[in-house]
Design an enzyme around this catalytic site. Structure first.
Site, PDB file in Angstrom:
ATOM      1  CB  SER A   1     -47.982 -28.256  43.657  1.00 49.49           C
ATOM      2  OG  SER A   1     -49.013 -29.085  44.301  1.00 49.49           O
TER       3      SER A   1
ATOM      4  CD  GLU B   1      -2.823  -1.342   0.454  1.00 45.94           C
ATOM      5  OE1 GLU B   1      -3.730   0.241  -0.300  1.00 45.94           O
ATOM      6  OE2 GLU B   1      -3.708  -2.004  -0.429  1.00 45.94           O
TER       7      GLU B   1
END
Length: 863
Positions: free
Chosen positions: A506, A91
């Site tokens: 329950s 680059e």
């Protein structure tokens, strides 16, 4: 003549000077115009790129990660020189010498553009300019942006060092496959760390920034190879690698995860689970955990920060026991599902044209969304039906090589089921696979093996329609060691352990009994078990026991062991539903419980997460424990911003601590119920396991207590139980509640899940007798009549109950809740107000009694 020459050159000098001045003014004007609204480049010095947040197990293994952008931040000094050199060569080879922009590259790009008449416009941006574009500017290709880019690049070079600029670039840049930064890209493409990359692999990554989508390692393999070799040549020319290295690296083939050359990094992670997704949910949505972290950070904390902040989250999950929990719940759900005898399949199909080629059907099958996270007696695989014959069906199986004779589903594998048609009706019972499946159907299969583990045949499987949840927790710390929110996370992400609101039935009764025991009642207190009729605005409510029988005067212990509904209602009426509701809220079962009498039987909805946490407080002697899935959260710098365990070690730093003696740990926990009450209730719930409703299914080698729960028509079935160290709970039911059918009870369905899990949990965490708190004494009583017995009494009817010292025990006194007793019970009775003096756990004498009336009684009726 001389004067003329001087005048001529003077004129030229003036024109040139004026031109230079004009150009300078023009250029200066342009730069001034574009610098007026430039963003601040100084903010980059404090820039924190979005990074991955990771979740680790209690053993420190990576189990999941979350991110908006998949980025692993790596400081510049930890990025290998090879990686830096590859990107600089690709680059910006003059990176270390220019001042932010490269005039030679700009000029060369301009000449090329002119020669090609604008057809070839290559970039001339330096790495510094790319940083400016990526962070502060847009990506449009305009001269204005280029000017701004150059201005900012020259400024940032004065603010940051070259290494800092390179750090920003290499961590921010997009490199395809949802990978941001070089570290994430190395993992995505090679499943390697940066330090493990070879030069040709570093060069491949450096080839990506130009156009990641156009350099795909599979679709554009040849183009990427050419670009990679170009980068290697540049690295050689720049002196980063020698000729011998270049010759070796350029000859290397282009290998990648995407091309099947390496295992993907995700293969090392387990599939996403209910546990890790619940952590994500609690850190992202409104929760106590999120609020605690926000206070530590001094700002609001939410989903955005979690997905970008790079946090390390240490979860509480025990990986081994989590697998046991998954298997235990799935085994029960699948067993019930197959007993219903209905084949639904996956509902997915593959068109016939794609079944002719193995490559085609494998690609099509891979694209089908079906669960791939199911392990139950072996891995479950997605498969497609390739051929249906008169007696069998040939299948192609994902990730399983084709056999020379093919893989087949035999007739004997399908005789358990009837196919559910599109109109909802059922076909006749299947005799051959063709009665259930058609060519192109996508199914799930698993291998059936014999006792020696040898393959026998393939078997059709399906995701259970009935669902459920399971959770296990340390009773002292609140650490959730296992959580399963359904049959398969990939089939349904809804977490039924934390999100499903269900009636506990329950399994809620212990909170009624806790309120009674704390209000002066004892395990030997007699309560009438007889029919009740209550007038309510919704009509006459006639609650009943599950057995449809009535047992008359019965001690509290037997009432909870045998889950007697009518006793519970009478007890709740005596104590007062406001008192019961207060207990349920104190334990965190509800935020605001309705004081309706039917709620004493568990008709108000809550979550399994809350119920298990509340039972944990029974197990630890009545101290508050807050459930957590997270031990610790650290930020990206390793600073701890949240820690669940707030206990203090009194003498951890003491040099005088004798060798072998454990340091003292102070819990500083809030007490939510009297310790004696907690022990009495635990003792009574031990009876549930030893001789009550759970006696047939729960049998552990250590003392165990718990309570079953089954709602009306068995729409929900529960079991929540605990040892001295671990509490665990299970519920099973359809997502859209409907009856589970005859024989469905908390003991028969959730009991086996609890038993399978806790068998392994006890091996790991142990267990012992429940601690007896001071301040009480044991008296033997007859568990059927509640009468006191001599100290030497023995037999199945004898139980030693723990009573408070100084408590005035009135043996034989029976409570009816004001409804009437035995044969004197009227045919129809409305709730009336009454009261009774009792001694509380704190020694006070108070009046307790029914607080409910017409308007506060629900028409529930659970059992």
């Amino acid at each position: 003549m001389i004067r003329f020459v001087l005048s001529f050159f003077g004129a030229i000098f003036t024109v040139v000077t004026l031109g230079i001045v004009a150009a300078a003014v023009g250029i200066g004007g342009i730069f001034w115009m574009y610098t007026r609204d430039l963003p601040s480049h100084e903010s980059l010095a404090q820039y924190k790129p979005p990074t991955i947040s990771r979740i680790y197990s209690g053993e420190g293994h990576l189990i999941d990660e979350f991110a908006q952008e998949r980025r692993l931040f790596v400081p510049a000094d930890e990025i290998p020189p090879l990686v830096k050199e590859a990107f600089i060569s690709a680059e910006d080879k003059n990176f270390y010498t220019h001042k932010g922009y490269d005039l030679r590259s700009i000029a060369a790009a301009g000449v090329e553009a002119i020669k090609s008449r604008g057809k070839s416009v290559r970039g001339a941006s330096t790495i510094t300019q790319q940083v400016m574009k990526n962070f502060l500017l847009s990506g449009d290709r305009k001269i204005e942006r280029k000017i701004k880019e150059i201005i900012l690049a020259s400024r940032i070079e004065e603010t940051l060092s070259k290494e800092q600029i390179l750090e920003l670039y290499l961590n921010e840049i997009f490199l395809g496959q949802n990978s941001y930064g070089v570290a994430a890209a190395a993992q995505t493409y090679f499943n390697k760390t940066l330090g493990e990359l070879a030069p040709h692999e570093a060069a491949m990554l450096a080839s990506m920034p130009q156009a990641p989508s156009e350099y795909h390692p599979v679709r554009a393999k040849e183009r990427l190879l050419q670009r990679r070799n170009y980068v290697l040549r540049e690295m050689r020319e720049n002196g980063y690698i020698d000729s011998a290295t270049y010759d070796h690296e350029v000859a290397e083939p282009l290998r990648s995860v995407q091309n099947g050359d390496f295992e993907g990094f995700r293969t090392a992670l387990p599939p996403r689970s209910y546990f890790t997704d619940e952590i994500r949910r609690q850190l992202s949505e409104s929760s106590q955990l999120r609020a605690d972290i926000g206070r530590q950070l001094g700002r609001d904390f939410g989903e955005g920060e979690f997905f970008t902040g790079g946090f390390s989250v240490r979860g509480t999950i025990d990986e081994e026991l989590q697998k046991v929990a998954e298997q235990a719940l799935r085994r029960e759900l699948e067993g019930y599902d197959r007993s219903s005898g209905v084949w639904r399949g996956t509902g997915e199909t593959i068109e016939a044209a794609k079944l002719k080629s193995e490559d085609d059907w494998r690609a099509a099958l891979a694209a089908v969304s079906v669960p791939r996270d199911i392990v139950l007696d072996g891995q479950w695989y997605p498969a497609v039906v390739l051929q249906v014959t008169d007696k069998a069906a040939r299948i192609g199986i994902e990730n399983v090589d084709e056999d020379k004779d093919g893989h087949w589903i035999e007739a004997k594998d399908v005789t358990w089921a009837r196919k559910k048609k599109k109109d909802g009706t059922l076909s006749s019972k299947a005799k051959v696979p063709g009665d259930l499946v058609d060519t192109g159907d996508v199914v799930l299969v698993r291998a059936i093996t014999d006792k020696e583990g040898k393959f026998v045949r393939w078997s059709l499987r399906q995701v259970s329609e009935v669902q459920g949840g399971f959770m296990a927790m340390d009773v002292n710390t609140g650490r959730v060691i296992a959580m399963q929110g359904g049959f398969s996370y990939q089939a349904s992400v809804f977490n039924r352990a934390t999100q499903a609101m269900r009636q506990p039935g329950s399994s809620f009764k212990p909170f009624v009994y806790a309120a009674a025991l704390d209000s002066g009642f004892s395990p030997a207190t007699i309560v009438i078990d007889a029919p009740i009729e209550i007038n309510t605005p919704q009509g006459v409510w006639r609650p009943r026991n599950s057995s449809n029988k009535y047992y008359g005067p019965t001690p509290l212990r037997t009432g909870i062991e045998q889950s007697r509904n009518l006793m519970t209602i009478r007890l709740a009426q005596e104590v007062g539903m406001e008192v019961v509701a207060g207990y349920a809220e104190r334990f965190g079962v509800y935020d605001n419980m309705g004081p309706f009498l039917a709620n004493s039987l568990g008709s108000e909805e809550t979550t399994l997460y809350r119920m298990v946490a509340a039972y944990g407080m029974f197990a630890n002697g009545g101290e508050r424990v807050v459930p957590t899935l997270v031990d610790r959260v650290q930020d990206r710098y390793g600073n701890t911003i949240y820690r669940h365990d707030r206990r203090t070690c009194v003498d951890c730093d003491s040099a005088a601590l004798p060798l072998g003696r454990a340091p003292r740990i102070e819990s500083n926990r809030e007490r939510v119920m009297d310790a004696i009450t907690a022990y009495q209730l635990t003792s009574m719930m031990k009876g549930v396991v030893e001789r009550g409703t759970a006696a047939g299914t729960v049998n552990l080698p250590v003392p165990t207590a718990g309570k079953t729960g089954t709602t009306n028509d068995a729409r929900d079935v529960w079991f929540v139980g605990f040892t001295s160290n671990v509490v665990a709970g299970c519920y099973i039911g359809y997502d859209q509640p409907r009856p589970l059918g005859r024989g469905a009870y908390g003991s028969s369905m959730c009991g086996p899940v609890f038993q399978e899990f806790m068998t392994e949990a006890v091996k790991k965490f142990g267990g012992g007798p429940f601690e007896v708190p001071p301040g009480g004494h044991f008296i033997k009583i007859d568990r059927y009549t509640g009468s006191p017995l001599p100290d030497d009494a023995s037999g199945p009817y004898v139980v030693a109950e723990y009573f408070r010292d100084g408590q005035d025990i009135m043996f034989g006194l029976a409570y009816d809740g004001g409804f009437g007793m035995g044969s004197n019970l009227p045919l129809f009775e409305e709730v009336v107000e009454s009261g009774r003096q009792v001694q509380t756990s704190t020694g006070q004498t108070v009046v307790v009694g029914p607080k409910a009336n017409f308007g506060t009684v629900s028409s529930g009726g659970l059992y």
